[in-house]
Design an enzyme around this catalytic site. Structure first.
Site, PDB file in Angstrom:
ATOM      1  N   SER A 123       3.071  -2.017  10.275  1.00  0.00           N
ATOM      2  CA  SER A 123       4.519  -2.090  10.518  1.00  0.00           C
ATOM      3  C   SER A 123       5.095  -3.482  10.263  1.00  0.00           C
ATOM      4  O   SER A 123       6.044  -3.893  10.923  1.00  0.00           O
ATOM      5  CB  SER A 123       4.865  -1.601  11.924  1.00  0.00           C
ATOM      6  OG  SER A 123       4.478  -0.237  12.074  1.00  0.00           O
ATOM      7  N   GLY A 183       4.977   1.178   4.589  1.00  0.00           N
ATOM      8  CA  GLY A 183       6.338   1.706   4.446  1.00  0.00           C
ATOM      9  C   GLY A 183       7.311   0.761   3.756  1.00  0.00           C
ATOM     10  O   GLY A 183       8.046   1.168   2.845  1.00  0.00           O
ATOM     11  N   HIS A 240      -9.419   1.478   4.417  1.00  0.00           N
ATOM     12  CA  HIS A 240      -8.170   1.669   5.148  1.00  0.00           C
ATOM     13  C   HIS A 240      -8.386   2.639   6.306  1.00  0.00           C
ATOM     14  O   HIS A 240      -9.164   3.588   6.192  1.00  0.00           O
ATOM     15  CB  HIS A 240      -7.078   2.202   4.205  1.00  0.00           C
ATOM     16  CG  HIS A 240      -5.731   2.161   4.851  1.00  0.00           C
ATOM     17  ND1 HIS A 240      -5.292   3.151   5.692  1.00  0.00           N
ATOM     18  CD2 HIS A 240      -4.752   1.225   4.819  1.00  0.00           C
ATOM     19  CE1 HIS A 240      -4.092   2.824   6.142  1.00  0.00           C
ATOM     20  NE2 HIS A 240      -3.738   1.658   5.617  1.00  0.00           N
ATOM     21  N   GLY A 285       2.209   2.422  10.556  1.00  0.00           N
ATOM     22  CA  GLY A 285       3.169   3.510  10.388  1.00  0.00           C
ATOM     23  C   GLY A 285       3.863   3.924  11.679  1.00  0.00           C
ATOM     24  O   GLY A 285       4.533   4.954  11.720  1.00  0.00           O
ATOM     25  N   GLU A 330      -5.688  -4.723  10.385  1.00  0.00           N
ATOM     26  CA  GLU A 330      -4.652  -3.720  10.626  1.00  0.00           C
ATOM     27  C   GLU A 330      -4.960  -2.938  11.903  1.00  0.00           C
ATOM     28  O   GLU A 330      -5.762  -1.989  11.868  1.00  0.00           O
ATOM     29  CB  GLU A 330      -4.587  -2.740   9.452  1.00  0.00           C
ATOM     30  CG  GLU A 330      -4.213  -3.397   8.145  1.00  0.00           C
ATOM     31  CD  GLU A 330      -3.574  -2.403   7.190  1.00  0.00           C
ATOM     32  OE1 GLU A 330      -2.450  -2.675   6.751  1.00  0.00           O
ATOM     33  OE2 GLU A 330      -4.172  -1.344   6.916  1.00  0.00           O
ATOM     34  N   ASN A 341       0.884  -1.170   0.000  1.00  0.00           N
ATOM     35  CA  ASN A 341       0.000   0.000   0.000  1.00  0.00           C
ATOM     36  C   ASN A 341       0.917   1.214   0.000  1.00  0.00           C
ATOM     37  O   ASN A 341       1.499   1.551   1.016  1.00  0.00           O
ATOM     38  CB  ASN A 341      -0.891  -0.022   1.252  1.00  0.00           C
ATOM     39  CG  ASN A 341      -1.672   1.264   1.421  1.00  0.00           C
ATOM     40  OD1 ASN A 341      -1.784   2.066   0.489  1.00  0.00           O
ATOM     41  ND2 ASN A 341      -2.222   1.464   2.622  1.00  0.00           N
ATOM     42  N   TRP A 342       1.023   1.827  -1.169  1.00  0.00           N
ATOM     43  CA  TRP A 342       1.983   2.938  -1.303  1.00  0.00           C
ATOM     44  C   TRP A 342       1.478   4.246  -0.703  1.00  0.00           C
ATOM     45  O   TRP A 342       2.230   5.203  -0.585  1.00  0.00           O
ATOM     46  CB  TRP A 342       2.331   3.142  -2.785  1.00  0.00           C
ATOM     47  CG  TRP A 342       3.348   2.153  -3.289  1.00  0.00           C
ATOM     48  CD1 TRP A 342       3.833   1.060  -2.623  1.00  0.00           C
ATOM     49  CD2 TRP A 342       4.009   2.182  -4.560  1.00  0.00           C
ATOM     50  NE1 TRP A 342       4.758   0.407  -3.402  1.00  0.00           N
ATOM     51  CE2 TRP A 342       4.879   1.073  -4.597  1.00  0.00           C
ATOM     52  CE3 TRP A 342       3.936   3.024  -5.668  1.00  0.00           C
ATOM     53  CZ2 TRP A 342       5.694   0.794  -5.699  1.00  0.00           C
ATOM     54  CZ3 TRP A 342       4.733   2.743  -6.775  1.00  0.00           C
ATOM     55  CH2 TRP A 342       5.598   1.642  -6.786  1.00  0.00           C
ATOM     56  N   LYS A 343       0.164   4.297  -0.400  1.00  0.00           N
ATOM     57  CA  LYS A 343      -0.429   5.524   0.157  1.00  0.00           C
ATOM     58  C   LYS A 343      -0.154   6.703  -0.791  1.00  0.00           C
ATOM     59  O   LYS A 343      -0.180   6.516  -2.004  1.00  0.00           O
ATOM     60  CB  LYS A 343       0.103   5.763   1.573  1.00  0.00           C
ATOM     61  CG  LYS A 343      -0.005   4.494   2.427  1.00  0.00           C
ATOM     62  CD  LYS A 343       0.196   4.692   3.888  1.00  0.00           C
ATOM     63  CE  LYS A 343       0.024   3.345   4.594  1.00  0.00           C
ATOM     64  NZ  LYS A 343       0.070   3.443   6.033  1.00  0.00           N
ATOM     65  N   GLU A 361      -6.718   5.019   7.394  1.00  0.00           N
ATOM     66  CA  GLU A 361      -6.457   6.438   7.089  1.00  0.00           C
ATOM     67  C   GLU A 361      -7.657   7.064   6.391  1.00  0.00           C
ATOM     68  O   GLU A 361      -7.945   8.245   6.583  1.00  0.00           O
ATOM     69  CB  GLU A 361      -5.171   6.568   6.256  1.00  0.00           C
ATOM     70  CG  GLU A 361      -3.935   6.326   7.123  1.00  0.00           C
ATOM     71  CD  GLU A 361      -2.760   5.702   6.397  1.00  0.00           C
ATOM     72  OE1 GLU A 361      -2.693   5.765   5.162  1.00  0.00           O
ATOM     73  OE2 GLU A 361      -1.899   5.127   7.093  1.00  0.00           O
TER      74      GLU A 361
HETATM   75  P1  PGA Z   1       2.713   0.329   7.519  1.00  0.00           P
HETATM   76  O1  PGA Z   1       1.280   0.539   6.825  1.00  0.00           O
HETATM   77  O2  PGA Z   1       3.224  -0.994   7.022  1.00  0.00           O
HETATM   78  O3  PGA Z   1       3.542   1.492   7.063  1.00  0.00           O
HETATM   79  O4  PGA Z   1       2.473   0.322   8.990  1.00  0.00           O
HETATM   80  C1  PGA Z   1       0.395  -0.524   6.677  1.00  0.00           C
HETATM   81  C2  PGA Z   1      -0.870  -0.036   6.043  1.00  0.00           C
HETATM   82  O5  PGA Z   1      -1.287   1.100   6.312  1.00  0.00           O
HETATM   83  O6  PGA Z   1      -1.500  -0.752   5.240  1.00  0.00           O
END
Ligand code: PGA
Length: 255
Positions: A216, A238, A98, A176, A170, A13-15, A100
Site C-alpha cells: 500500500s 495498485g 511474492h 492491497g 512486504e 508490480n502490475w499483478k 500472493e
Molecule cells: P500494493 O501491492 O501496493 O497494491 O499493496 C504491493 C505488492 O503486492 O507488491
C-alpha cells in the site's frame, strides 16, 4: 549507514492487470512524468504484456520486468515460464517469492530459493519478496519469520551475486489493504534484513543491497517511507497502475 552506497529502485508490480494495449497507454503516459528520475524505475508486468511494454518503454528510463519465473530451464511444466526465456526477450528484472505466489500458488521458501537460483544463473536481477502475516506480527515473531525467509531464499547465492538481488520487504497485512506499515515499522524490518545480509555475507554487501518496502505504498505516503535510512525505494502494486500516482512515488525516491 550511507544510502548513497546503494540504488533506490521504484518497481511496479502490475499483478494480473492490463492488456497489452492498456499497458502501452499507461507507459506512454508515464514516460514524460518519470523522465530524469534519480532512481531506477522498473515495471513488472504480466508475461503477455512484456513485448508491448518493452516497445512502449524503448528509449526511456523505464525498464520492464516479469512477475515470476520457474526454476527449470525448460520442460514439462505447463503454464510456467523459465528464466532463460525471459532473458531471451530482453527482460532484466523478475519478482520472486511474492506473497500472493506463496499464499495462492503454494510457493515455499524452498521453491523461492530454486527460482532465485535459476534467475541468477540466467543473469536476471531478482526482486525477492519477504514479509510476515498479520498473525505473525501479532505474535511478535516478525523478525524471526523475515530473517528465516531471507536466509532460505538466499541459500547458495554468493556475495558477488548479491549485486543481482533486490529485497522487497512486504508485510502481507499491508498488501492491497490500504493499510501501510508505519515508516518506523518498515525501517525496523528493513534494518533487520540488512543485518541478516551482513551476517550471511559482510558489511559491504549489506550496505550495497537495495532493500525496498512494499504494501500500500502510494503517492501520499511514499515520501516518508523512502526517506527512511534502510528503505531504498518501493515495490508498488495498485499505485503502479496509475501513471500520475506512480510518478509521484518515483519523484519521492529521487530526492
Ligand atoms: P500494493 O501491492 O501496493 O497494491 O499493496 C504491493 C505488492 O503486492 O507488491
Amino acid at each position: 549507514m550511507d544510502k548513497s552506497l546503494r540504488k533506490a529502485v521504484i518497481a511496479g508490480n502490475w499483478k494480473m492487470n492490463k492488456t497489452p494495449d492498456e499497458a502501452k497507454a499507461i507507459i506512454e503516459a508515464m514516460k514524460p512524468l518519470v523522465a530524469g528520475a534519480d532512481c531506477d524505475v522498473v515495471l513488472c508486468v504480466p508475461y503477455v504484456d512484456i513485448f508491448a511494454a518493452q516497445q512502449a518503454a524503448a528509449g526511456s528510463n523505464i525498464q520492464i520486468g516479469a512477475e515470476n519465473c520457474h526454476w527449470a530451464e525448460s520442460g514439462a511444466f505447463t503454464g510456467e515460464v523459465s528464466a532463460p526465456m525471459l532473458k531471451a526477450i530482453g527482460v532484466q528484472y523478475v519478482i520472486i517469492g511474492h506473497s500472493e505466489r506463496r499464499q495462492y500458488f503454494g510457493e515455499t521458501d524452498e521453491t523461492v530459493n530454486k527460482r532465485v537460483r535459476a534467475a541468477l544463473d540466467s543473469g536476471l536481477t531478482v526482486i525477492l519478496c519477504v514479509g510476515e502475516l498479520l498473525d505473525q506480527r501479532k505474535k511478535g515473531i516478525t523478525m524471526e519469520v523475515v530473517r528465516s525467509q531471507v536466509k532460505v531464499a538466499l541459500g547458495g547465492v554468493s556475495a558477488d551475486e548479491m549485486k543481482q538481488i533486490i529485497i522487497a520487504y512486504e508485510p502481507v497485512w499491508a498488501i492491497g489493504t490500504g493499510e501501510t506499515a508505519t515508516a518506523e515499522q518498515a525501517n525496523e524490518v528493513n534494518h533487520a534484513i540488512r543485518e541478516v545480509i551482513g551476517e550471511l555475507y559482510n558489511a559491504d554487501v549489506a550496505a550495497a543491497t537495495t532493500i525496498q518496502y512494499g504494501g500500500s505504498m502510494n503517492a501520499k505516503n511514499a515520501a516518508e517511507l523512502v526517506a527512511q535510512v534502510d528503505v531504498d525505494g518501493g515495490l508498488i502494486g495498485g499505485a503502479s497502475l496509475k501513471a500520475e500516482d506512480f510518478s509521484v512515488i518515483v519523484k519521492a525516491a529521487s530526492v
